[in-house]
Design a protein around this motif. Sequence first.
Motif, PDB file in Angstrom:
ATOM      1  N   GLY A  27      55.145  49.430  36.548  1.00  0.00           N
ATOM      2  CA  GLY A  27      53.943  48.998  35.840  1.00  0.00           C
ATOM      3  C   GLY A  27      53.387  47.704  36.388  1.00  0.00           C
ATOM      4  O   GLY A  27      52.177  47.554  36.579  1.00  0.00           O
ATOM      5  N   GLY A  28      54.272  46.733  36.668  1.00  0.00           N
ATOM      6  CA  GLY A  28      53.803  45.475  37.231  1.00  0.00           C
ATOM      7  C   GLY A  28      53.218  45.642  38.617  1.00  0.00           C
ATOM      8  O   GLY A  28      52.164  45.060  38.933  1.00  0.00           O
ATOM      9  N   PHE A  29      53.867  46.438  39.458  1.00  0.00           N
ATOM     10  CA  PHE A  29      53.347  46.675  40.807  1.00  0.00           C
ATOM     11  C   PHE A  29      51.993  47.368  40.756  1.00  0.00           C
ATOM     12  O   PHE A  29      51.076  47.020  41.512  1.00  0.00           O
ATOM     13  N   SER A  30      51.847  48.341  39.869  1.00  0.00           N
ATOM     14  CA  SER A  30      50.582  49.061  39.756  1.00  0.00           C
ATOM     15  C   SER A  30      49.460  48.142  39.296  1.00  0.00           C
ATOM     16  O   SER A  30      48.332  48.218  39.797  1.00  0.00           O
ATOM     17  N   SER A  31      49.750  47.240  38.356  1.00  0.00           N
ATOM     18  CA  SER A  31      48.726  46.300  37.892  1.00  0.00           C
ATOM     19  C   SER A  31      48.285  45.373  39.007  1.00  0.00           C
ATOM     20  O   SER A  31      47.079  45.120  39.194  1.00  0.00           O
ATOM     21  N   LEU A  32      49.244  44.852  39.766  1.00  0.00           N
ATOM     22  CA  LEU A  32      48.899  43.978  40.886  1.00  0.00           C
ATOM     23  C   LEU A  32      48.101  44.734  41.952  1.00  0.00           C
ATOM     24  O   LEU A  32      47.123  44.214  42.501  1.00  0.00           O
ATOM     25  N   LEU A  33      48.524  45.959  42.236  1.00  0.00           N
ATOM     26  CA  LEU A  33      47.830  46.753  43.242  1.00  0.00           C
ATOM     27  C   LEU A  33      46.399  47.040  42.810  1.00  0.00           C
ATOM     28  O   LEU A  33      45.469  47.000  43.629  1.00  0.00           O
ATOM     29  N   GLY A  34      46.193  47.321  41.515  1.00  0.00           N
ATOM     30  CA  GLY A  34      44.844  47.559  41.025  1.00  0.00           C
ATOM     31  C   GLY A  34      43.946  46.351  41.206  1.00  0.00           C
ATOM     32  O   GLY A  34      42.776  46.483  41.581  1.00  0.00           O
ATOM     33  N   GLY A  35      44.485  45.140  40.950  1.00  0.00           N
ATOM     34  CA  GLY A  35      43.690  43.938  41.163  1.00  0.00           C
ATOM     35  C   GLY A  35      43.331  43.726  42.625  1.00  0.00           C
ATOM     36  O   GLY A  35      42.192  43.356  42.950  1.00  0.00           O
ATOM     37  N   VAL A  36      44.284  43.990  43.522  1.00  0.00           N
ATOM     38  CA  VAL A  36      44.013  43.838  44.957  1.00  0.00           C
ATOM     39  C   VAL A  36      42.960  44.850  45.407  1.00  0.00           C
ATOM     40  O   VAL A  36      42.036  44.518  46.166  1.00  0.00           O
ATOM     41  N   ILE A  37      43.084  46.082  44.949  1.00  0.00           N
ATOM     42  CA  ILE A  37      42.112  47.114  45.317  1.00  0.00           C
ATOM     43  C   ILE A  37      40.726  46.744  44.810  1.00  0.00           C
ATOM     44  O   ILE A  37      39.714  46.941  45.497  1.00  0.00           O
ATOM     45  N   SER A  38      40.656  46.185  43.594  1.00  0.00           N
ATOM     46  CA  SER A  38      39.366  45.764  43.052  1.00  0.00           C
ATOM     47  C   SER A  38      38.719  44.719  43.938  1.00  0.00           C
ATOM     48  O   SER A  38      37.514  44.784  44.238  1.00  0.00           O
ATOM     49  N   ASP A  39      39.504  43.740  44.387  1.00  0.00           N
ATOM     50  CA  ASP A  39      38.960  42.715  45.282  1.00  0.00           C
ATOM     51  C   ASP A  39      38.492  43.318  46.602  1.00  0.00           C
ATOM     52  O   ASP A  39      37.455  42.921  47.150  1.00  0.00           O
ATOM     53  N   LYS A  40      39.242  44.266  47.128  1.00  0.00           N
ATOM     54  CA  LYS A  40      38.864  44.914  48.382  1.00  0.00           C
ATOM     55  C   LYS A  40      37.555  45.684  48.227  1.00  0.00           C
ATOM     56  O   LYS A  40      36.690  45.666  49.116  1.00  0.00           O
ATOM     57  N   LEU A  41      37.401  46.371  47.114  1.00  0.00           N
ATOM     58  CA  LEU A  41      36.177  47.135  46.885  1.00  0.00           C
ATOM     59  C   LEU A  41      34.963  46.224  46.821  1.00  0.00           C
ATOM     60  O   LEU A  41      33.907  46.530  47.386  1.00  0.00           O
ATOM     61  N   HIS A  42      35.090  45.085  46.131  1.00  0.00           N
ATOM     62  CA  HIS A  42      33.969  44.150  46.042  1.00  0.00           C
ATOM     63  C   HIS A  42      33.701  43.484  47.391  1.00  0.00           C
ATOM     64  O   HIS A  42      32.548  43.213  47.735  1.00  0.00           O
ATOM     65  N   ALA A  43      34.782  43.200  48.145  1.00  0.00           N
ATOM     66  CA  ALA A  43      34.594  42.562  49.446  1.00  0.00           C
ATOM     67  C   ALA A  43      33.853  43.475  50.420  1.00  0.00           C
ATOM     68  O   ALA A  43      33.120  43.006  51.289  1.00  0.00           O
ATOM     69  N   ARG A  44      34.043  44.768  50.282  1.00  0.00           N
ATOM     70  CA  ARG A  44      33.356  45.722  51.149  1.00  0.00           C
ATOM     71  C   ARG A  44      31.936  46.018  50.688  1.00  0.00           C
ATOM     72  O   ARG A  44      31.231  46.810  51.306  1.00  0.00           O
TER      73      ARG A  44
END
Length: 271
Positions: free
Chosen positions: A89-106
């Motif tokens: 659960g913790g890894f998935s939450s962190l991964l979701g935040g990183v993916i969100s940043d990547k999506l906005h950066a692109r």
Amino acid sequence: RSAAVAEGGPTGPLGRLAALARGALAEMSSRTAEATDSLQARWLFLAATFRFCAGFAILVWLPSAMVARFPEDVARFAVLNSMIKAFAGGFSSLLGGVISDKLHARGLGKGAGAAFCAAASLLAVPVWWPVLAAGFSFETCMCFLLAEYLVAESWLGPALSTLQGAVPPERRGAAQGVFSSLTALGNLLPTVLGFLPAEHLAAGLQASVALCYVASGLCFARAAAAASSAPPASAASPSGGAAYEALGPTSRCNEDEDDDSSPASRDHAPL
């Protein structure tokens, strides 16, 4: 008696306290209404409510359902369930935040985070269903539970990021407060499941969580669609500084020239 009346009157301490309370409630109501004025924000709030219902139902009732199905594996379930929640659960939450940043950066747009949440919610259904399905071993059910946490728990970071972009900057705190208060509504599903007979608990939990995942996925998809037609949040009600910066250097120079040519400036200009 007159002193008591004065204390409770409009100018007394109690009257002033009541007036302050009414003013605070009115301000809170106004800010909450403004924070939920965006169509995209309303879809995000509804989607989050379904997600909280699903998550709290699993948190409250999955141990009872698993113990009823695998009474000989109670100790193993307690250990594995705790580890899955903590690490997966913790890894998935962190991964979701990183993916969100990547999506906005692109530069994929304001709806990219909501679209990711929709995909995560819908993909969680086929990995959640076998957790309580009949005919699977305890080990297989726990593997599906691990996959469910990895897929489903990645929604929170992108959802919050999308919400912050869906409301004006001066109302982001109120929007965050509304989002957090939805956890209270998330207790509705666990409460309803508590009225089910013990023999129907596992089936009720399995079906209700799957339905909440589907409903939240559809709401997140609507939020992503609403983002494409919504104006920028900062453009809806720009602050004075933001509006001044939006004028650009040429317009600001023109304003300065106009100020210098005012009558007051001409009166004080050197001969």
